[in-house]
Design a protein around this motif. Structure first.
Motif, short mmCIF file in Angstrom:
data_model
loop_
_atom_site.label_atom_id
_atom_site.label_comp_id
_atom_site.label_asym_id
_atom_site.label_seq_id
_atom_site.Cartn_x
_atom_site.Cartn_y
_atom_site.Cartn_z
N LYS A 1 47.99 57.74 42.03
CA LYS A 1 47.05 58.48 41.18
C LYS A 1 45.65 58.51 41.77
O LYS A 1 45.24 57.61 42.48
CB LYS A 1 46.98 57.82 39.80
CG LYS A 1 48.31 57.66 39.10
CD LYS A 1 48.98 59.00 38.87
CE LYS A 1 50.34 58.85 38.20
NZ LYS A 1 51.12 60.08 38.31
N GLU A 2 44.90 59.54 41.37
CA GLU A 2 43.48 59.55 41.72
C GLU A 2 42.66 59.29 40.45
O GLU A 2 42.66 60.09 39.53
CB GLU A 2 43.08 60.91 42.32
CG GLU A 2 41.57 60.93 42.61
CD GLU A 2 41.11 62.07 43.49
OE1 GLU A 2 41.93 62.57 44.29
OE2 GLU A 2 39.93 62.44 43.37
N GLY A 3 41.98 58.16 40.45
CA GLY A 3 41.15 57.83 39.30
C GLY A 3 39.68 57.98 39.57
O GLY A 3 38.87 58.12 38.65
N CYS A 4 39.31 57.92 40.86
CA CYS A 4 37.88 58.01 41.18
C CYS A 4 37.63 58.71 42.51
O CYS A 4 36.60 59.34 42.69
CB CYS A 4 37.25 56.62 41.21
SG CYS A 4 37.78 55.61 42.60
N GLY A 5 38.55 58.57 43.46
CA GLY A 5 38.39 59.22 44.76
C GLY A 5 37.40 58.53 45.68
O GLY A 5 37.15 59.00 46.79
N GLY B 1 37.31 54.83 46.07
CA GLY B 1 37.62 53.43 46.36
C GLY B 1 37.21 52.43 45.30
O GLY B 1 37.13 51.24 45.58
N GLU B 2 36.96 52.89 44.07
CA GLU B 2 36.49 51.97 43.03
C GLU B 2 37.55 51.54 42.03
O GLU B 2 37.38 50.54 41.36
CB GLU B 2 35.32 52.61 42.26
CG GLU B 2 34.06 52.81 43.08
CD GLU B 2 33.33 51.50 43.37
OE1 GLU B 2 33.37 50.59 42.52
OE2 GLU B 2 32.74 51.38 44.45
N CYS B 3 38.64 52.33 41.87
CA CYS B 3 39.52 52.05 40.73
C CYS B 3 40.89 51.51 41.10
O CYS B 3 41.56 50.89 40.28
CB CYS B 3 39.70 53.32 39.89
SG CYS B 3 40.78 54.56 40.64
N GLY B 4 41.35 51.74 42.31
CA GLY B 4 42.64 51.20 42.73
C GLY B 4 43.87 51.97 42.25
O GLY B 4 44.99 51.56 42.54
N ALA B 5 43.67 53.08 41.54
CA ALA B 5 44.83 53.83 41.03
C ALA B 5 45.65 54.43 42.16
O ALA B 5 46.82 54.76 41.98
CB ALA B 5 44.36 54.93 40.07
N CYS B 6 45.03 54.59 43.32
CA CYS B 6 45.69 55.24 44.46
C CYS B 6 46.29 54.23 45.42
O CYS B 6 46.70 54.60 46.52
CB CYS B 6 44.66 56.08 45.21
SG CYS B 6 43.35 55.04 45.91
N ASN C 1 43.47 51.55 49.58
CA ASN C 1 43.14 52.68 48.71
C ASN C 1 43.40 53.97 49.48
O ASN C 1 42.69 54.28 50.44
CB ASN C 1 41.67 52.62 48.29
CG ASN C 1 41.40 51.51 47.31
OD1 ASN C 1 42.27 51.15 46.52
ND2 ASN C 1 40.21 50.96 47.35
N CYS D 1 42.77 56.88 48.80
CA CYS D 1 41.71 57.89 48.71
C CYS D 1 40.65 57.67 49.78
O CYS D 1 39.86 58.55 50.06
CB CYS D 1 41.07 57.89 47.32
SG CYS D 1 40.07 56.44 46.96
#
Ligand code: FES
Ligand code: FES
Lengths: 157, 763
Positions: free
Chosen positions: A39-43, A45-50, A60, A62
């Motif tokens: 997933k893309e949560g921030c693009g 490198g801050e959220c880790g969804a990717c 990450n 992204c």
């Protein structure tokens, strides 16, 4: 548009692609490989969804250029389960109610997978540290950490 | 109350959809593939407040790959959105009121082209003075942001004689509290995709908390008949209130309306930066609270003057101000009350619903006041709360007599042993010389459902002639687990397993409205609608079974897909058999359910009324360690006791509690959205796994007679007491009180210095 030819392993299968030079690994994984679990949560490198696992390390996607995947072994959430069934991490996440909206879940799974690859018997603090880069706004993390602990290979087998 | 035994109520049934989510197979809006999509992008305002003289889109349209550029003029229907008061255009008309306002919508072949085109739109503005502070906006002669002026609403709650009680008080405390803008920061940025189907219907998949509201707004914007728009909720990555407003849905509808003939899907995925810029925030509050109590610590009176900033548009602002006013007393009986909450327009990004609707802000104030009185009168803070706790038979500040399910005292009692343990053992235990420990309590009450207005839910259940069951609900599951809980309610009534209930959820073509997933209302209100539908179905099955089993209705039970005679379990009939018979006779196996909680609207002059049919209660205990040299606060543990009426799925309740505590930790210590400065996730920090204390969740079940199996709700209550408990703990640790959130490093360090703790050696 300038493209780069790359060859790499995705979830155990070899692929060869011509990717735009500036494309991120996440864009290629989602749009070209059609693996939408990452997933893309921030693009940025801050959220880790990717989070995906590249050569055994959690990264990450992204922040990674797709070109950097050349020659690597990439594992995404789609590659966790095998024909025999779910990965223990996946099973425990369900069992311990660690999945709410589920948007952070693939990233959490991949970070934990990389931790297990590195350490057979991580302690709770090490688990916390391993997923500290995976933001979750729903669960407050407690059930996630408990689920990962329950999936620790040493405990399981 | 007799303890009934249930088969699936009270069981931590595994989440529906969890398997897809761990496989990475759950389909969120950004994952939906309908073929090569056109990409949407809004051009946002360049000013916080300005008149629009002219918009020139020619240059943008001339760019290769641009398929269309639309402005307010291209909206065929009513260009005004808002669930409570309609004041927000989809695309700015004559003026912009904040930087978040969309002025034009670009439709293009790619994101890069869309960005280029958005830039190329030329807008001629006439700037107006921008107002960011509510007090500025209320000042005489302030430029009106909306035609009606800058005051959206004043909500008043008055009862008794406050001045006399103040005059007789043993302890009278007046303080001012402040909270800032908060970003919801759901993990999934807003997204949607749509296409026009074969019969010309606009089909929109969206990340949303209220598909039926989206439907109404899109139909209104485009002036289309109801059946020409269909909204389907995609898997939704959290909402917390922000996805109650239309985010991408209107834009997708507009693009499809004009460009549907191209036969291409259109998609809008907000970047995180756009989600920050353009979606609602939590209302900042400034609260002046005065409270009085007698020598024994009994609260006698409260006066509140509060102002909340709703930014450029109302959104849920009226609900936030109303709920804040009603909840100002906290879960305490106070006979004399005079509360006024003003909701004010400014040129900030609009504020809307966010987990708790003003109650978390008010809780900071009432819980701080309790501790201040306790300190002044040398009363234990827990005893002070217990003495003042609402109980059955109490009258609330709106004059509502509370008749049942008031579990606040039980929450306090549940926390008490942890509190004593913390005070006696944890507090005095040695720690590093520059660290100080503190223990704090926070309490709350929370009305379930919307405030003094109708807020019904509906549901439909169908049994096929083969006995299989499908439940249709408009209730959006945004991660909190309502789909599972609703299936448990239907399953319990029919004696089935929850897995046996097929769920059709949040698709306006097949489901009827369940209202918003907000106000902690879905378990109670939609749960009751599901129970109503299911009981209707159960009744026809029982009637048929009477005939078949030759036993009276009240002797029959549902069990494992059959109806059995309770005293003679060998006498039984399969539901499939009954369903077939009912079907063949032309009987109906499809039942609609309805529930609307009994409320009485609040009187505009006095606030008198019955705002909610039932209330949830909670108490949190926080143990914190404060670094007196850096201002850093480590929260070691939070004990969280919640009266939820009945935990239909205890593990899900625990999940809500732990998630709420995390959001509360963020609200208390680190979160603040700064207008114009907070642009990306680099600028806004929410708690990570490493920031979280151990959470000890405690479930209290003071059953609500009108709830489904006694259930109330927990989603928002989970967050509310955490920040006050942490602030009270910090204040106790430092002997200095923090009055503004977040209790950031700077604020805590300032308090530490002020209290004389900033000296390494002495301690
Ligand atoms: S999307 Fe990669 S870290 Fe957030
Ligand atoms: S489950 Fe929603 S963000 Fe983690």
């Amino acid at each position: 548009m300038q493209t780069v030819h790359i060859e790499f392993m995705v979830n155990g299968k070899e692929v060869a692609l011509d990717v735009p030079a500036g494309a991120t690994a996440l864009q290629v994984i989602r749009e070209m490989l059609g693996l939408k679990g990452s997933k893309e949560g921030c693009g940025i490198g801050e959220c880790g969804a990717c989070t995906v696992v590249v050569d055994g390390k959690a990264v990450n996607a992204c922040l990674l250029l797709a070109a950097q995947l050349d020659g690597c072994r990439l594992l995404t959430v789609e590659g966790l389960a095998d024909p025999a069934g779910l990965h223990p991490l996946q099973e425990k996440m369900i069992e311990h109610h660690a999945v709410q909206c589920g948007f952070c879940t693939p990233g959490v799974l991949m970070s934990s997978y990389a931790l297990f690859a590195e350490k057979a018997n991580p302690k709770r603090e090490e688990i916390v540290a391993a997923v500290a880069g995976n933001l979750c706004r729903c669960t407050g993390y407690q059930q996630i950490i408990t689920a990962i602990e329950a999936a620790v290979p040493g405990e399981n087998r | 109350m007799t303890e009934e035994r249930y088969a699936v109520i009270g069981q931590s049934v595994l989440r529906k959809g969890a398997r897809e989510k761990v496989l990475g197979a759950a389909v969120f809006a950004a994952d939906i593939d309908l073929g090569r999509p056109l990409v949407l992008l809004a051009r946002r305002s360049d000013h916080s407040h300005a008149l629009i003289r002219q918009i020139d889109v020619a240059a943008a349209l001339a760019i290769d790959g641009v398929k269309g550029v639309f402005t307010a003029r291209d909206i065929p229907g009513v260009n005004l959105l808002g669930i409570i008061n309609k004041d927000q255009p989809l695309l700015a008309d004559d003026k912009v009121r904040s930087r978040a306002d969309a002025v034009a919508l670009v439709v293009a072949e790619s994101q890069a082209v869309a960005e280029q085109a958005a830039e190329a739109i030329s807008i001629d503005y006439q700037p107006l003075p921008a107002l960011f502070e509510p007090l500025e906006a209320l000042a005489e002669g302030a430029p009106p942001i909306h035609k009606k002026g800058n005051l959206l609403l004043t909500r008043v709650v008055r009862r008794g004689d406050v001045d006399s009680a103040f005059a007789a008080a043993a302890s009278l405390i007046e303080k001012e509290y402040e909270t800032g803008f908060i970003e919801h920061n759901y993990l999934e940025p807003d997204a949607g995709i749509g296409h026009v189907d074969a019969d010309g219907t606009l089909v929109i998949y969206a990340s949303t908390q209220n598909p039926h509201y989206d439907h109404k707004e899109v139909v209104g914007l485009l002036d289309l008949p109801d059946e020409k728009v269909r909204i389907i909720q995609a898997a939704t990555g959290g909402g917390f209130g922000s996805k109650l407003d239309l985010n991408v849905q209107g834009f997708i509808g507009l693009a499809l309306h004009h460009l549907g003939h191209l036969g291409r899907p259109v998609r809008y995925i907000y970047s995180r930066e756009e989600a920050y810029l353009a979606t609602s925030k939590r209302h900042p509050f400034r609260i002046r609270m005065t409270t009085a109590c007698d020598r024994s610590g009994r609260l006698t009176a409260m006066r509140v003057r509060a102002v909340c900033n709703t930014g450029a548009y109302g959104s849920y602002g009226i609900a936030v101000a109303s709920r804040a006013a009603v909840h100002a007393t906290g879960p305490y009986a106070i006979d004399n009350v005079d509360v006024e909450v003003q909701c004010v327009y400014t040129n900030a990004t609009y504020c809307g619903a966010m987990r708790g609707f003003g109650a978390p802000q008010m809780a900071l104030a009432h819980e701080s006041q309790i501790d201040l009185h306790a300190e002044e009168l040398h009363i234990d803070p827990l005893a002070m709360r217990t003495m003042n706790a609402l109980q059955v038979g109490a009258t609330s500040s709106t004059g509502q007599i509370l008749t049942a399910s008031i579990g606040y005292r039980q929450c306090l009692e549940a926390v008490a042993p942890y509190y004593r343990q913390a005070c006696d053992h944890w507090l005095p235990a040695p720690t590093l010389p520059h660290r100080r420990r503190g223990v704090g309590l926070g309490g709350m009450w929370y009305g379930i459902g919307n405030t003094g207005v109708q807020n019904p839910s509906t549901a439909r259940i169908e049994m096929a002639p083969d006995g299989s069951v499908t439940l249709f609900t408009g209730c959006a599951d945004i991660g909190q687990g309502s789909t599972t809980v609703l299936s448990q309610i239907a399953a319990e009534i029919l004696g089935l397993s929850p897995e046996a209930i097929r769920m059709v959820v949040a698709d306006t073509k097949y489901t009827t409205s369940a209202g918003a997933t907000s106000a902690s209302r879905q378990t109670y209100i939609s749960g009751n609608a599901v129970a109503n539908a299911t009981r209707n179905l159960a009744n026809v099955l029982l009637t048929e079974a009477v005939n078949r089993l030759r036993a009276p209705k009240n002797s029959l039970l549902f069990s494992g897909g059959e109806i059995v005679v309770a005293s003679k379990p060998e006498v039984r009939v399969a539901m499939a058999t009954l369903a077939r018979r009912i079907h063949d006779k032309g009987g109906t196996l499809s039942w609609q359910g309805f529930f609307d909680p009994e409320t009485v609207p609040l009187d505009p002059q006095t606030g008198e009324g019955v705002p909610y049919a039932t209330y949830a209660f909670a108490c949190h205990l926080a143990e914190v360690e404060v670094d007196t040299l850096t201002g850093e606060v480590h929260v070691a543990r939070v004990v969280a006791a919640h009266d939820v009426g009945r935990a239909i799925n205890p593990a899900s309740v625990v999940g809500q509690i732990c998630g709420g505590v995390a959001m509360g930790v963020g609200f208390a210590l680190m979160e603040e959205f700064e207008q114009g400065r907070t642009e990306s996730m680099k600028d806004y920090h929410i708690p990570t796994a490493a920031d979280m204390p151990e959470v000890v969740p405690i479930i209290i079940e003071a059953a609500e007679p009108s709830g489904p199996f006694g259930a109330k709700g927990v989603g928002e209550p989970a967050l509310i007491p955490t920040a006050p408990a942490i602030v009270n703990a910090i204040s106790a640790a430092l002997n200095r009180r923090i009055y503004a959130l977040p209790a950031s490093l700077e604020r805590v360090l300032a308090a530490s210095i002020d209290a004389g703790h900033y000296r390494r050696k002495e301690r």
